[in-house]
Enzyme design. Sequence first.
Site, PDB file in Angstrom:
ATOM      1  N   ILE A 142       5.413  -4.946   9.749  1.00 19.48           N
ATOM      2  CA  ILE A 142       5.637  -4.446   8.389  1.00 19.48           C
ATOM      3  C   ILE A 142       4.877  -3.134   8.333  1.00 19.48           C
ATOM      4  O   ILE A 142       3.651  -3.129   8.214  1.00 19.48           O
ATOM      5  CB  ILE A 142       5.113  -5.418   7.313  1.00 19.48           C
ATOM      6  CG1 ILE A 142       5.661  -6.830   7.529  1.00 19.48           C
ATOM      7  CG2 ILE A 142       5.457  -4.903   5.914  1.00 19.48           C
ATOM      8  CD1 ILE A 142       4.970  -7.889   6.667  1.00 19.48           C
ATOM      9  N   TYR A 200      -2.618 -10.559   3.375  1.00 19.85           N
ATOM     10  CA  TYR A 200      -2.599  -9.128   3.698  1.00 19.85           C
ATOM     11  C   TYR A 200      -3.994  -8.726   4.162  1.00 19.85           C
ATOM     12  O   TYR A 200      -4.897  -8.523   3.349  1.00 19.85           O
ATOM     13  CB  TYR A 200      -2.171  -8.343   2.457  1.00 19.85           C
ATOM     14  CG  TYR A 200      -1.856  -6.874   2.688  1.00 19.85           C
ATOM     15  CD1 TYR A 200      -1.929  -6.277   3.944  1.00 19.85           C
ATOM     16  CD2 TYR A 200      -1.481  -6.071   1.614  1.00 19.85           C
ATOM     17  CE1 TYR A 200      -1.637  -4.947   4.133  1.00 19.85           C
ATOM     18  CE2 TYR A 200      -1.190  -4.730   1.790  1.00 19.85           C
ATOM     19  CZ  TYR A 200      -1.268  -4.171   3.045  1.00 19.85           C
ATOM     20  OH  TYR A 200      -0.994  -2.839   3.220  1.00 19.85           O
ATOM     21  N   THR A 228       0.829  -1.207   0.000  1.00 19.96           N
ATOM     22  CA  THR A 228       0.000   0.000   0.000  1.00 19.96           C
ATOM     23  C   THR A 228       0.861   1.253   0.000  1.00 19.96           C
ATOM     24  O   THR A 228       0.672   2.162  -0.813  1.00 19.96           O
ATOM     25  CB  THR A 228      -0.925  -0.003   1.229  1.00 19.96           C
ATOM     26  OG1 THR A 228      -1.710  -1.196   1.216  1.00 19.96           O
ATOM     27  CG2 THR A 228      -1.851   1.200   1.200  1.00 19.96           C
ATOM     28  N   THR A 229       1.841   1.298   0.908  1.00 24.59           N
ATOM     29  CA  THR A 229       2.716   2.465   0.992  1.00 24.59           C
ATOM     30  C   THR A 229       3.548   2.630  -0.274  1.00 24.59           C
ATOM     31  O   THR A 229       3.868   3.750  -0.677  1.00 24.59           O
ATOM     32  CB  THR A 229       3.632   2.345   2.217  1.00 24.59           C
ATOM     33  OG1 THR A 229       2.820   2.136   3.379  1.00 24.59           O
ATOM     34  CG2 THR A 229       4.471   3.590   2.417  1.00 24.59           C
ATOM     35  N   TYR A 266     -12.111  -6.146  -5.549  1.00 26.26           N
ATOM     36  CA  TYR A 266     -13.124  -5.363  -6.264  1.00 26.26           C
ATOM     37  C   TYR A 266     -14.529  -5.804  -5.863  1.00 26.26           C
ATOM     38  O   TYR A 266     -15.382  -4.976  -5.543  1.00 26.26           O
ATOM     39  CB  TYR A 266     -12.939  -5.484  -7.776  1.00 26.26           C
ATOM     40  CG  TYR A 266     -13.982  -4.682  -8.534  1.00 26.26           C
ATOM     41  CD1 TYR A 266     -13.865  -3.298  -8.634  1.00 26.26           C
ATOM     42  CD2 TYR A 266     -15.091  -5.298  -9.086  1.00 26.26           C
ATOM     43  CE1 TYR A 266     -14.825  -2.543  -9.287  1.00 26.26           C
ATOM     44  CE2 TYR A 266     -16.059  -4.559  -9.749  1.00 26.26           C
ATOM     45  CZ  TYR A 266     -15.922  -3.185  -9.847  1.00 26.26           C
ATOM     46  OH  TYR A 266     -16.882  -2.446 -10.482  1.00 26.26           O
ATOM     47  N   LYS A 302       0.087 -10.192   7.383  1.00 27.35           N
ATOM     48  CA  LYS A 302       0.281  -8.818   7.824  1.00 27.35           C
ATOM     49  C   LYS A 302      -1.104  -8.287   8.158  1.00 27.35           C
ATOM     50  O   LYS A 302      -1.982  -8.224   7.287  1.00 27.35           O
ATOM     51  CB  LYS A 302       0.920  -7.941   6.753  1.00 27.35           C
ATOM     52  CG  LYS A 302       0.983  -6.463   7.169  1.00 27.35           C
ATOM     53  CD  LYS A 302       1.476  -5.538   6.073  1.00 27.35           C
ATOM     54  CE  LYS A 302       1.415  -4.090   6.529  1.00 27.35           C
ATOM     55  NZ  LYS A 302       1.848  -3.139   5.467  1.00 27.35           N
TER      56      LYS A 302
END
Length: 312
Positions: A213, A140, A48-49, A111, A170
């Site tokens: 993380i 994730y 994401t980051t 989605y 994570k």
Amino acid sequence: MQDALFGGINAAALTPMHPDLSPDLERMAAHCRWLLANGCNGLGVLGTTGEANSFGLHERKAILEGLVARGIPAGALLPGTGCAALTDSVELTRHAAAQGCRGVLVLPPFYYKNPSDDGLFAYFSELVNRTGGATRIYLYNFPQQSAVPFSLALIERLLKAFPGVIKGVKDSSGDYANMKAMIAAFAKDGFEVYSGSDEFVQRILADGGAGCITAASNINARFGAVVYAKRTGPEADAAQAVLNASRKAATSVPLIPGLREIMARSTGDAGWRTIRPPHLPLSREQAEAVWAAQQAAGVLPLPGLAPAKAAE
């Protein structure tokens, strides 16, 4: 947790860009080297980051290849490979394995909302079967972003079906009770639980988790390294307090532009502010506020970087 593949402090690494918004691999490799030299045990890239979902499939492959070609150890990289399309996730996962990555971080298909556990199990079954278990898969869990959480029942089912392949998670939900429940249920079988928030590092290590993380590890990893090494005691407690304050400062403005601003000022390189829409650079007021907040947190100056410069 002993022998966790990515045990410790992992930065969710930023992806620097050229003025034309293409990935700047030289700057990114330099940043990765700096992170590994300043507290990081590993690097979560293209998450994401790292703005993974702002990059196309070919760009994501080129970024990973470019880092490895520039000497970043593939074994330290945990690339994000989860896409809405199953075949894209398969392709990126195979590619990461071919580069030598020991694991990949996989979003659920994001989605279509409210998929059943049966549907998610089918998706991950296809992913594992089509990649042949070539690399370990880390789930994730970021329901605020994906709107698709991983239930404990689904994780249990995946672990039974694919032991040794589904390796960890994570958890960026911010719900520590959920992280603790995953540790209690699955850590005994070698399932690695990583916090996505700096505020839980000391706690998750004490409870048997593998580490973190996090986005703010781009700037505060050296304090996370103290917590990871010491675990308890005054030094660890003081370092955890810095992590807490740094996380609060980082989330006081839009997170990714805010971290880019800190890097821009710390390096004297305004190119760090370049970001793909729909993200935008911070306003001057936001930039001043986050810089002051990170100074107050005790994170700045960043070691080994150029003296800070004012916003341009």
